[in-house]
Design a protein around this motif. Sequence first.
Motif, PDB file in Angstrom:
ATOM      1  N   ARG A  38      -6.140   1.876   0.550  1.00 36.10           N
ATOM      2  CA  ARG A  38      -6.714   0.502   1.174  1.00 36.10           C
ATOM      3  C   ARG A  38      -8.200   0.297   0.771  1.00 36.10           C
ATOM      4  O   ARG A  38      -8.693  -0.697   0.558  1.00 36.10           O
ATOM      5  CB  ARG A  38      -6.487   0.811   2.814  1.00 36.10           C
ATOM      6  CG  ARG A  38      -5.442   0.517   3.273  1.00 36.10           C
ATOM      7  CD  ARG A  38      -5.301   0.402   4.738  1.00 36.10           C
ATOM      8  NE  ARG A  38      -5.288   1.823   5.327  1.00 36.10           N
ATOM      9  CZ  ARG A  38      -4.060   2.329   5.667  1.00 36.10           C
ATOM     10  NH1 ARG A  38      -2.896   1.848   5.509  1.00 36.10           N
ATOM     11  NH2 ARG A  38      -4.040   3.502   6.162  1.00 36.10           N
ATOM     12  N   SER A  65       0.792   4.173  -2.743  1.00 33.00           N
ATOM     13  CA  SER A  65       0.556   5.598  -2.385  1.00 33.00           C
ATOM     14  C   SER A  65       1.454   6.531  -3.005  1.00 33.00           C
ATOM     15  O   SER A  65       0.891   7.448  -3.397  1.00 33.00           O
ATOM     16  CB  SER A  65       0.373   5.655  -0.679  1.00 33.00           C
ATOM     17  OG  SER A  65       0.388   6.957  -0.392  1.00 33.00           O
ATOM     18  N   SER A 118      -3.221   9.167  -0.606  1.00 35.55           N
ATOM     19  CA  SER A 118      -3.275   8.585   0.882  1.00 35.55           C
ATOM     20  C   SER A 118      -3.185   7.168   0.914  1.00 35.55           C
ATOM     21  O   SER A 118      -3.900   6.440  -0.151  1.00 35.55           O
ATOM     22  CB  SER A 118      -4.166   9.355   1.763  1.00 35.55           C
ATOM     23  OG  SER A 118      -5.610   8.588   1.580  1.00 35.55           O
ATOM     24  N   GLU A 119      -2.624   6.759   1.753  1.00 34.15           N
ATOM     25  CA  GLU A 119      -2.720   5.192   2.252  1.00 34.15           C
ATOM     26  C   GLU A 119      -4.130   4.796   2.384  1.00 34.15           C
ATOM     27  O   GLU A 119      -4.610   3.564   2.037  1.00 34.15           O
ATOM     28  CB  GLU A 119      -1.835   4.509   3.151  1.00 34.15           C
ATOM     29  CG  GLU A 119      -0.367   4.621   2.709  1.00 34.15           C
ATOM     30  CD  GLU A 119       0.482   4.036   3.791  1.00 34.15           C
ATOM     31  OE1 GLU A 119       0.406   2.929   4.129  1.00 34.15           O
ATOM     32  OE2 GLU A 119       1.679   4.677   4.139  1.00 34.15           O
ATOM     33  N   SER A 175       0.916  -1.241  -0.115  1.00 40.54           N
ATOM     34  CA  SER A 175      -0.036  -0.010   0.015  1.00 40.54           C
ATOM     35  C   SER A 175       0.830   1.237  -0.030  1.00 40.54           C
ATOM     36  O   SER A 175       0.619   2.247  -0.592  1.00 40.54           O
ATOM     37  CB  SER A 175      -0.847  -0.013   1.076  1.00 40.54           C
ATOM     38  OG  SER A 175      -1.844  -0.945   1.365  1.00 40.54           O
ATOM     39  N   VAL A 176       1.810   1.270   0.817  1.00 44.97           N
ATOM     40  CA  VAL A 176       2.889   2.416   0.836  1.00 44.97           C
ATOM     41  C   VAL A 176       3.227   2.664  -0.568  1.00 44.97           C
ATOM     42  O   VAL A 176       3.669   4.024  -0.779  1.00 44.97           O
ATOM     43  CB  VAL A 176       3.857   2.362   1.956  1.00 44.97           C
ATOM     44  CG1 VAL A 176       4.664   1.289   1.560  1.00 44.97           C
ATOM     45  CG2 VAL A 176       4.650   3.449   2.076  1.00 44.97           C
TER      46      VAL A 176
END
Length: 251
Positions: A37, A26, A32-33, A22-23
């Motif tokens: 998500r 992003s 944004s994470e 996810s990072v």
Amino acid sequence: MLKEERFKIIMKQINLHNKVLSVDLSKLLNVSEDTIRRDLKELADGGHIVRVHGGAISKSLVRPFIADVNVYSIEEKRIIAAKAVKLIENNMTLLFEGGTTIFELTKVIPENLNLTIFTISPQIAISLSEYKNIKVFTIGGELKKDHNIHVGAHTINELHRIRFDLCFMGVNAISVERGMTDIDMEVVEVNKAMFEVSEKNVLLTIAEKLNLSQRHQVSDLSDIDFLITELDCNNPFLDGFRNQYSHINIH
């Protein structure tokens, strides 16, 4: 960026690398994470991906035996498998990693060859069980569930007890500058051990993974003897590897 555009990019990254964080998504998409998500949840709810802690993985990575799972670049992987199998000779002792390209290789091994094959992947072992003339051994250890391969100290110790003629391994990303890289440190450590215990090492990768890089280095390619893609071996796209690593046989 519209959600539909993000979805296309996310699916491209997952199909290409099998696993994404996810990072990293992003940063790539500049959102944004939390947004990532939510995107991953929606894609998973729609049956397109499998969510794991910190990111997502391709369905084909964990369920290659399911007929309705669409394997990314399947035709290219079949070309690679057809090239790779030509390196296999009678009475060899081989080491197979996991993944969809290796899975395609298991389908094209000649029936008449007497082989001993070790693998860190339970799925690859099951695929090889159909061959009467192949002795199949699994290298045990902790099962990394989002890759369906064994990792950890026990796996590495077991690997170091054996010597192999050839090691066949898939690639997460590969570049002239950083060599072979991966997103997951546990996988990296096992891959390094696999290279150390094999007389010759064979990398199998679709061309889309060339000139890409992930955060952890597996090898600077000094350990690699063969690089096999779906491209013609004289394709200019491979010139950087040919010039930088003249010892590698490119197929």
